[in-house]
Structure formats: structure tokens, C-alpha cells
Design a protein around this motif. Structure first.
Motif, short mmCIF file in Angstrom:
data_model
loop_
_atom_site.label_atom_id
_atom_site.label_comp_id
_atom_site.label_asym_id
_atom_site.label_seq_id
_atom_site.Cartn_x
_atom_site.Cartn_y
_atom_site.Cartn_z
N HIS A 1 0.87 -1.18 0.00
CA HIS A 1 0.00 0.00 0.00
C HIS A 1 0.90 1.23 0.00
O HIS A 1 1.79 1.36 0.84
CB HIS A 1 -0.91 0.02 1.23
N ARG A 2 0.66 2.10 -0.95
CA ARG A 2 1.47 3.33 -1.05
C ARG A 2 0.98 4.35 -0.04
O ARG A 2 -0.23 4.51 0.19
CB ARG A 2 1.36 3.90 -2.46
N ILE A 3 1.93 5.09 0.56
CA ILE A 3 1.60 6.09 1.56
C ILE A 3 1.58 7.50 0.99
O ILE A 3 0.75 8.32 1.36
CB ILE A 3 2.60 6.03 2.73
N ASN A 4 2.50 7.83 0.07
CA ASN A 4 2.64 9.21 -0.40
C ASN A 4 1.70 9.53 -1.55
O ASN A 4 2.09 9.77 -2.69
CB ASN A 4 4.09 9.51 -0.80
N ASN A 5 0.40 9.56 -1.21
CA ASN A 5 -0.64 9.85 -2.20
C ASN A 5 -1.32 11.17 -1.90
O ASN A 5 -1.49 11.56 -0.74
CB ASN A 5 -1.73 8.77 -2.15
N LEU B 1 0.80 12.03 7.53
CA LEU B 1 0.86 13.25 6.73
C LEU B 1 2.17 13.98 6.97
O LEU B 1 2.85 14.40 6.02
CB LEU B 1 -0.32 14.15 7.07
N TRP B 2 2.55 14.12 8.24
CA TRP B 2 3.80 14.83 8.54
C TRP B 2 5.00 14.13 7.91
O TRP B 2 5.88 14.78 7.34
CB TRP B 2 4.00 14.94 10.06
N ALA B 3 5.08 12.80 8.02
CA ALA B 3 6.22 12.07 7.45
C ALA B 3 6.28 12.26 5.95
O ALA B 3 7.38 12.37 5.36
CB ALA B 3 6.11 10.58 7.79
N THR B 4 5.12 12.33 5.29
CA THR B 4 5.09 12.54 3.85
C THR B 4 5.55 13.95 3.49
O THR B 4 6.25 14.16 2.49
CB THR B 4 3.69 12.26 3.30
N VAL B 5 5.14 14.92 4.30
CA VAL B 5 5.61 16.30 4.09
C VAL B 5 7.12 16.38 4.29
O VAL B 5 7.84 17.04 3.52
CB VAL B 5 4.88 17.27 5.04
N LEU B 6 7.64 15.71 5.33
CA LEU B 6 9.09 15.67 5.56
C LEU B 6 9.81 15.14 4.32
O LEU B 6 10.83 15.70 3.89
CB LEU B 6 9.40 14.79 6.77
N LEU B 7 9.28 14.09 3.75
CA LEU B 7 9.86 13.52 2.53
C LEU B 7 9.75 14.49 1.36
O LEU B 7 10.71 14.70 0.61
CB LEU B 7 9.14 12.21 2.21
N GLY B 8 8.59 15.12 1.20
CA GLY B 8 8.36 16.00 0.06
C GLY B 8 9.13 17.30 0.12
O GLY B 8 9.53 17.84 -0.91
N GLU B 9 9.35 17.82 1.33
CA GLU B 9 10.09 19.08 1.46
C GLU B 9 11.60 18.88 1.36
O GLU B 9 12.34 19.84 1.14
CB GLU B 9 9.77 19.73 2.80
N ASN B 10 12.04 17.64 1.53
CA ASN B 10 13.47 17.37 1.59
C ASN B 10 13.84 16.29 0.58
O ASN B 10 13.70 16.50 -0.60
CB ASN B 10 13.84 16.99 3.02
N ASP B 11 14.30 15.16 1.04
CA ASP B 11 14.69 14.09 0.13
C ASP B 11 14.72 12.78 0.90
O ASP B 11 14.47 12.74 2.12
CB ASP B 11 16.06 14.38 -0.50
N VAL B 12 14.98 11.71 0.18
CA VAL B 12 15.00 10.38 0.79
C VAL B 12 16.06 10.30 1.89
O VAL B 12 15.84 9.69 2.94
CB VAL B 12 15.24 9.31 -0.29
N GLU B 13 17.21 10.94 1.67
CA GLU B 13 18.29 10.88 2.65
C GLU B 13 17.86 11.51 3.98
O GLU B 13 18.16 10.97 5.05
CB GLU B 13 19.54 11.58 2.11
#
Length: 461
Positions: free
Chosen positions: A190-194, A247-259
Motif C-alpha cells: 500500500h502506497r503512503i505518499n498519495n 501526513l507529517w512524514a510525507t511532508v518531511l519527505l516532500g520538502e526534503n529528500d529520501v536521505e
């Protein structure tokens, strides 16, 4: 889809509580968690069994045993209703066709979004009386079992079969080996970043979801929606913390990067202070544009606002699409749409269900066959269309999946990286994950960025 949403927090405190009911004491368990362990493997392989090999239509191999002297296969799961029940029924129908001589005892445990099952499993594992296998979120969720030497290395007996190692991408393979060895087999993703949206609402507002490049840009899009329509910018629930953590974890990913995302998951919070605080603030900004009843509704009730045209956007795992696909006259692309969450293009954030192989296994040969089947094309082609998920194998035909899931399959197979879900504990071990949940529960009560950041810095201690 109602059974894969809320996080099931498996903390060391829970293990200690469970130990009181088991034959392994708290002291012995602590030793296991420190790298020692009780209970030697009773695993046997099928290398010495008499068998013939038949070819399946999809090119995989299955086996027909000359002897039916298998112990009963006991599998526990929480799929007792809805799409999960239909999917697991299809899974076991396929297994019965492949291995008609293996008797199966499905022993489901319903409720608690998997927490009830986890409680049962912990007690049974601590008592050295595990089922043959059980439904488990992989990755860091399984670290306590690995540290206590309660899971077997199935790299040779299972993962070397059916072309699995070649067919799985690195993200799912990483989740299947939380301690370095393969100990479980992912069945679905199941994908989370939708980011889902109501087509009519965004068109009336003149907003193009595909043009929203960053999480911050989504705030501007929501402001436009609210100025041009009667809909709110985002549907959301805050009656429990898990949706906001996700939602917050997805924003963290989207504002920054995988690293940066992975660095946080490894416990390097202070090293990423600016990124963590910025992503928390973005979530606070979102709350200015969510439904007024967010604090009293469930995620399904929030999602209903997309169906009703009362909200433009909705962030959720792709189980949310099950409600859209189940609504007559509400068609993908005509009535509802999907884009990767802004800033996460090329990344596939994973939540998965898997089946591990415990030590002291009551049916080692039957369990080996079952896990080989779980990792097969046939199993994943049967299970996932009904579940509303996609297969972790990249060679499963897409014919039965429909347009939305087929697009998700394409995104997954073409992704640059696959990250593990923070909310569902794939990326973070049970103890710090429990602390993060506590921090986010405080966050939704006060929306205080600095206080929440301080709690997050302490979560890994």
C-alpha cells in the motif's frame, strides 16, 4: 479498506507485559533483545523430500509432494471483513490448488487494526508456541523478534525460489530482512505518499494538482479552492494521531529528500532540526484548510468528503481509493484523481503485509511451501486486485488491477527509491515508534511545533 490504516505500535514495554504470561521471563527476554536468545531453530528444509516438479502457466515452479505427511499449517491474520477477507480467501484458494495435501487452519484475530493479533502473536512467540506464520508488517516492526532469535533465515529455502530475489525491488527486500537475513515474505504494497482529489472541485477552482510541486505549494492551492468554491482545501481527521503522523512524514519527505527522511528514521533528529520543524509547520498550515469536524470524524468519514465534493484534497494510504472504486458512478480520472504527494515524485513510500517464518515452527515444511507460494506471481495476482494493493513482485501481470492500481504499479516499478512507512513502523523500531506516536498525539492537541520537535528528539533515547 478498513484494516490497514492505523499504526499498530509494538513496543518493548508490550513485550515485557506479554512475557508475564509466557514461559520466558522478563530477564530472559531482555537478554534476547540484547542479541542473545533462547530457543534453537526447529526448522527443516525440503532438500531431502521426495518430490516432482511441475511447471505453472506463468513459468514458475510448484511442487506436488508424493507424501501428504504435512503438519497442519496454522496462519493467523486480521483480514476478517471487507476487501481483506475477499483477498485472503483468494490467496488460500490458490494455495489449496497448488498444495491440496496441506491442511490449512486459518485462525484470524479481528479488531484493533492488527493490534489484537499482535498481542496474541507476542504471547505465543514468547511461549515458544507460534503459529506457522502470521500477517505482519515487515521492516523494523520485526526487529524485536529478530533480536530475540525468534525468526528463521529463509534466504535459501524461500527467497531463492520462484525468481523472488530478482522480481522484488530493493525497498521490499530491505523490509524483508530487518536484521540482515530474509525472515519474512511481503505479499502486497500500500502506497503512503498519495494525494487524492475531487476532479470537479479542483476544476471549478482552476487548480491543476499535477502542477503542485512542493508541500508548501499545496497550501496555496487549498487557499484557491476555498476562494473559488464552497469546498474545504483538505479532508483530514485528528480524532486519532496516526493520520497526522502519516501526513507529517510525507511532508518531511516532500520538502526534503529520501536521505533526510531516512536519517530521521535512523534517529538523527537534531541533525535535521530545520527539516523537522519546517515539515511540522507545514502541517500546521494545512490545518487552516481542513474540515471543521476533523477532531470528531474517522478517516473514512473524512474521505467521504471527497466523494461528496465537500473537500478538494485528501492525503492517505491508497486504501482510500477502495471507497472511490466502490462508489457507483464515481470514476477514476472523471470524478476522482491521484498524484504523488507534492515533492515525492519518483519515490514510493511503502506499507506492506508479510508472512514471517518463526523458530519452533509447528509445521516447517508446510510453512516453507506457504511462504514460497506467498512470494509467487500466482499468489500476488490473486490477492492484490481484491485487496486494493499492488504486488511487490514486478513481474505480475496488470490485467486484473484496473486503471488506478495499474498506474500505481507503473509508478512503483519505475520509482527511483522506495522508503519504509514511519507511521506503520516499517522504518522505525517499536520503542521509538511508540514515542513518536505520543509526540504526535500531543501535536494534534496543541499544534506546537517547538514542543513536538523536542519530543521527537527524545523519541529515540
Amino acid at each position: 479498506m478498513t484494516d490497514a490504516n492505523e499504526g499498530s505500535d509494538v513496543s518493548r514495554r508490550d513485550y515485557i507485559k506479554a512475557a508475564g504470561a509466557g514461559t520466558i521471563g522478563v530477564t530472559g527476554l531482555a537478554g534476547c533483545m540484547g542479541g542473545g536468545g533462547e530457543g534453537e531453530s526447529t526448522t527443516t528444509t525440503d532438500s531431502g523430500s521426495d518430490e516432482t516438479t511441475e511447471s505453472m502457466d506463468d513459468g514458475e515452479e510448484t511442487t506436488t509432494e508424493e507424501s501428504s505427511n504435512y503438519e497442519t499449517l496454522e496462519v493467523q491474520h486480521w483480514w476478517t471483513g471487507g476487501d481483506g477477507a475477499a483477498a485472503v480467501e483468494a490467496l488460500f484458494e490458490g494455495f489449496a490448488e497448488a498444495y491440496p495435501d496441506i491442511e490449512v487452519n486459518q485462525n484470524p484475530v479481528s479488531g484493533g487494526a492488527g493490534q489484537n493479533l499482535e498481542t496474541v502473536i507476542k504471547k505465543r512467540v514468547l511461549n515458544n508456541n507460534p503459529p506457522s506464520s502470521w500477517q505482519a508488517w515487515p521492516g523494523a516492526n520485526l526487529q524485536p523478534y529478530v533480536a530475540a532469535d525468534k525468526l528463521e533465515d529463509i534466504g535459501d529455502s524461500v527467497w531463492s525460489q520462484n525468481g523472488m530475489k530478482d522480481a522484488y525491488l530493493e525497498g521490499p527486500k530491505e523490509a524483508a530482512r530487518p536484521g540482515g537475513n530474509f525472515v519474512t515474505v511481503p505479499l502486497n504494497i500500500h502506497r503512503i505518499n498519495n494525494l487524492f482529489y475531487n476532479v470537479s472541485v479542483v476544476e471549478d477552482a482552476g487548480v491543476d494538482p499535477a502542477s503542485i510541486e512542493t508541500p508548501g505549494d499545496l497550501v496555496s492551492a487549498m487557499e484557491t479552492v476555498e476562494s473559488e468554491t464552497d469546498a474545504v482545501g483538505m479532508a483530514h481527521q485528528t480524532s486519532s494521531a496516526w493520520s497526522t503522523t502519516q501526513l507529517w512524514a510525507t511532508v518531511l519527505l516532500g520538502e526534503n529528500d529520501v536521505e533526510t527522511y531516512n536519517s530521521f528514521a535512523e534517529g538523527n533528529v537534531a541533525d535535521n532540526e530545520e527539516a523537522v520543524k519546517s515539515s511540522l509547520q507545514t502541517v500546521v498550515d494545512y490545518t487552516e484548510h481542513v474540515n471543521d469536524d476533523a477532531g470528531s470524524v474517522s478517516w473514512t468519514e473524512a474521505n467521504q468528503k471527497i466523494l461528496n465534493g465537500e473537500a478538494a484534497f485528501f492525503h492517505q494510504g491508497d486504501w482510500a481509493a477502495g471507497m472511490y472504486r466502490g462508489q457507483d458512478g464515481f470514476e477514476f480520472e472523471d470524478d476522482w484523481g491521484h498524484v504523488p504527494f507534492p515533492g515525492t515524485e519518483g519515490v514510493y513510500a511503502l506499507n506492506m503485509d508479510s508472512f514471517p517464518f518463526p523458530t519452533n515452527n509447528p509445521s516447517p515444511e508446510a510453512t516453507t511451501k506457504f511462504l514460497q507460494y506467498v512470494g509467487s506471481v500466482d499468489a500476488q495476482e490473486r490477492f492484490n486486485p481484491k485487496k486494493g494493493s499492488i504486488p511487490p513482485r514486478t513481474d505480475v501481470p496488470s490485467d486484473a488491477f484496473g486503471p488506478f492500481l495499474t498506474r500505481q504499479m507503473d509508478d512503483f516499478q519505475n520509482s527511483d527509491s522506495q522508503v519504509q512507512s514511519i507511521e506503520h513502523g516499517l522504518a522505525i523500531a517499536p520503542d521509538p515508534k511508540s514515542n513518536i506516536s505520543d509526540a504526535m498525539a500531543s501535536f494534534i492537541s496543541n499544534w506546537n511545533v517547538d514542543n513536538t520537535y523536542q519530543q521527537l528528539t527524545q523519541a529515540f533515547n
